[in-house]
Design an enzyme around this catalytic site. Structure first.
Site, PDB file in Angstrom:
ATOM      1  N   VAL A 108     -46.971 -47.002 106.593  1.00 17.39           N
ATOM      2  CA  VAL A 108     -48.182 -47.358 105.841  1.00 17.39           C
ATOM      3  C   VAL A 108     -48.553 -48.782 106.241  1.00 17.39           C
ATOM      4  CG1 VAL A 108     -49.160 -47.809 103.557  1.00 17.39           C
ATOM      5  CG2 VAL A 108     -47.728 -45.788 103.926  1.00 17.39           C
ATOM      6  N   GLY A 161     -46.893 -54.043 105.380  1.00 15.25           N
ATOM      7  CA  GLY A 161     -46.768 -52.635 105.742  1.00 15.25           C
ATOM      8  C   GLY A 161     -45.364 -52.174 105.410  1.00 15.25           C
ATOM      9  N   LYS A 162     -45.091 -50.920 105.583  1.00 16.65           N
ATOM     10  CA  LYS A 162     -43.728 -50.421 105.360  1.00 16.65           C
ATOM     11  C   LYS A 162     -43.586 -49.092 106.066  1.00 16.65           C
ATOM     12  CE  LYS A 162     -40.021 -51.710 103.069  1.00 16.65           C
ATOM     13  NZ  LYS A 162     -39.562 -53.097 102.875  1.00 16.65           N
ATOM     14  N   GLY A 163     -42.370 -48.756 106.452  1.00 16.48           N
ATOM     15  CA  GLY A 163     -42.142 -47.474 107.100  1.00 16.48           C
ATOM     16  C   GLY A 163     -40.893 -46.824 106.553  1.00 16.48           C
TER      17      GLY A 163
END
Ligand code: NAD
Length: 406
Positions: free
Chosen positions: A50, A95-97
């Site tokens: 994201v 962001g992040k994953g």
């Protein structure tokens, strides 16, 4: 977690008197990527990235490998990253994953295949000036090294600035491993200095003695000389000693795989959750989220709470505790040391430099002190909690950067 992160944005937006369009801009992710990764063993895993907000700079945030990962968790963490990078004054976005996988069930070669495949899938939408992922829960320097290698094979980039949290040999930064714990120690010290409580004896207890908890405990004496560790917990037990523990001896005990239920040094051994009600000046959470809720907040006896884990105190409990006069240093400031040193790693890679540990520590201190001072001043001016103040500082910066772009 997503509701609670969104609620924090709304409270800060009320203080800033933002209109609906501005609120939506801050809340809504700019892009979301969801895909399947199929391994040669026949198993398929759902993966996410994201990209929440990049008004201040490239999207920035870790990648976690955990069976509980889903799109809402990644959305929440991405939003919190946008607030965190902005609150501490970095020229980075959020962001992040994540991959929905239990990495403990994979062999080393399967883990490598998964990591490389994750980076290959995203190669077109990440990069040094676009989105710079990093390690998070269950991912580490080795995993990031595989991802960088895969990314560079696809794109031809050789800067190593596409990911942070790499091994030192692959362009990682000095001082990354202790950054989060050390940053928390600096944040606490800064708060105490402002309140004139910096010199006297200060007792503290730490829930979770992993990477963050240990480095907090081994760093704090540098910033708060009379700090005394009187209780520590892991998932097996709490150990207590009002005379204080030798922090390095406990760190050695944990790094050799010891469980506190088997601790044989001078201490009283209690159940793991007993740490929450321990009578100390500062209670440090360095293990899990959602530990303190309405149902157990009344057991807390400390005057200060330091949130080194993400979201250890839920919203309702946060409000109840702050109303009682307990000061909570919120996660988006308290545990920002990790992303600050990640930022330094990215800068070093882009400028082809390697900073020594002394410089990393000094720069980390500069950022943490400035961030704490700004947030404390605003909290006093507006009569709001440190958590709301941190979100206000962050959102103000995000909106200002967006307006500049237009
Ligand atoms: P870690 O896995 O090294 O350590 C976590 C520790 O918590 C372990 O020692 C584990 O035994 C202990 N623990 C688990 N359940 C517990 C329980 N019920 N009671 C007491 N202890 C328990 O992880 P870490 O890197 O130290 O991260 C700790 C927290 O900080 C996590 O919430 C993480 O998301 C957050 N965080 C970490 C970083 C970082 O740079 N590592 C940055 C920001 C936030």
């Amino acid at each position: 977690m997503l509701n609670s992160a969104q609620q924090l944005v709304q409270s800060a937006a009320d203080i800033l008197d933002l209109d609906d369009e501005e609120r939506t801009y801050v809340l809504k992710p700019q892009a979301e990527h969801s895909f399947d990764i199929s391994l040669s063993n026949g198993n398929t895993y759902r993966a996410f990235r994201v990209q929440h907000n990049n008004a201040l700079g490239p999207f920035k945030g870790g990648v976690r490998f955990h069976s509980d990962v889903d799109i809402d968790e990644v959305r929440a963490l991405a939003l919190l990253m946008s607030l965190k990078t902005a609150a501490v004054g970095l020229t980075l976005g959020g962001g992040k994953g994540g991959v929905s996988v239990n990495p403990k069930q994979l062999s080393k070669s399967e883990l490598e295949e998964l990591s490389r495949s994750y980076a290959q899938h995203l190669a077109d939408v990440i990069g040094p000036d676009v989105d710079v992922p990093a390690p998070d829960v269950n991912t580490n320097a080795q995993i990031i090294d595989w991802m960088v290698d895969a990314y560079e094979q696809v794109t031809g980039d050789t800067s190593h600035a596409s990911f942070t949290g790499k091994s030192i040999e692959r362009g990682g930064s000095e001082g990354r491993v202790d950054a989060t714990g050390r940053g928390g120690a600096i944040a606490l010290s800064e708060l105490l200095q402002k309140r004139g409580e910096h010199e006297g004896e200060l007792t503290y207890a730490v829930q979770g003695f992993g990477n963050v908890g240990q480095y907090f405990a081994t760093s704090i004496a540098e910033f708060v000389p009379a700090a005394k560790l009187v209780a520590i917990s892991d998932s097996s037990a709490t150990i207590c000693n009002s005379e204080g523990f030798d922090v390095h001896e406990i760190a050695d005990f944990k790094s050799q795989g010891g469980s506190f239920k088997d601790y044989e040094g001078p201490a009283e051994i209690k159940e793991a959750d007993a740490i929450i009600g321990h009578d100390v000046d500062v209670l440090v959470f360095a293990a899990l989220g959602d530990v303190i809720q309405e149902s157990n907040q009344e057991t807390i006896k400390s005057r200060y709470i330091l949130e080194l884990a993400n979201g250890p105190v839920n919203d309702a409990a946060h409000d109840q505790l702050t109303q009682k006069g307990i000061t909570i240093i919120p996660d988006i400031i308290a545990n920002a040391g990790g992303v600050i040193v990640s930022y330094f790693e990215w800068l070093q890679n882009k400028n082809n430099e390697h900073w020594n540990l002394e410089r990393v520590h000094q720069e980390l201190e500069n950022y943490m002190v400035k961030a704490m001072d700004t947030v404390q001043d605003l909290s006093q001016d507006k009569g709001v909690s440190l958590k709301e103040a941190a979100a206000v500082v962050a959102i103000k910066r995000i909106i200002k950067a967006r307006n500049k772009e237009e």
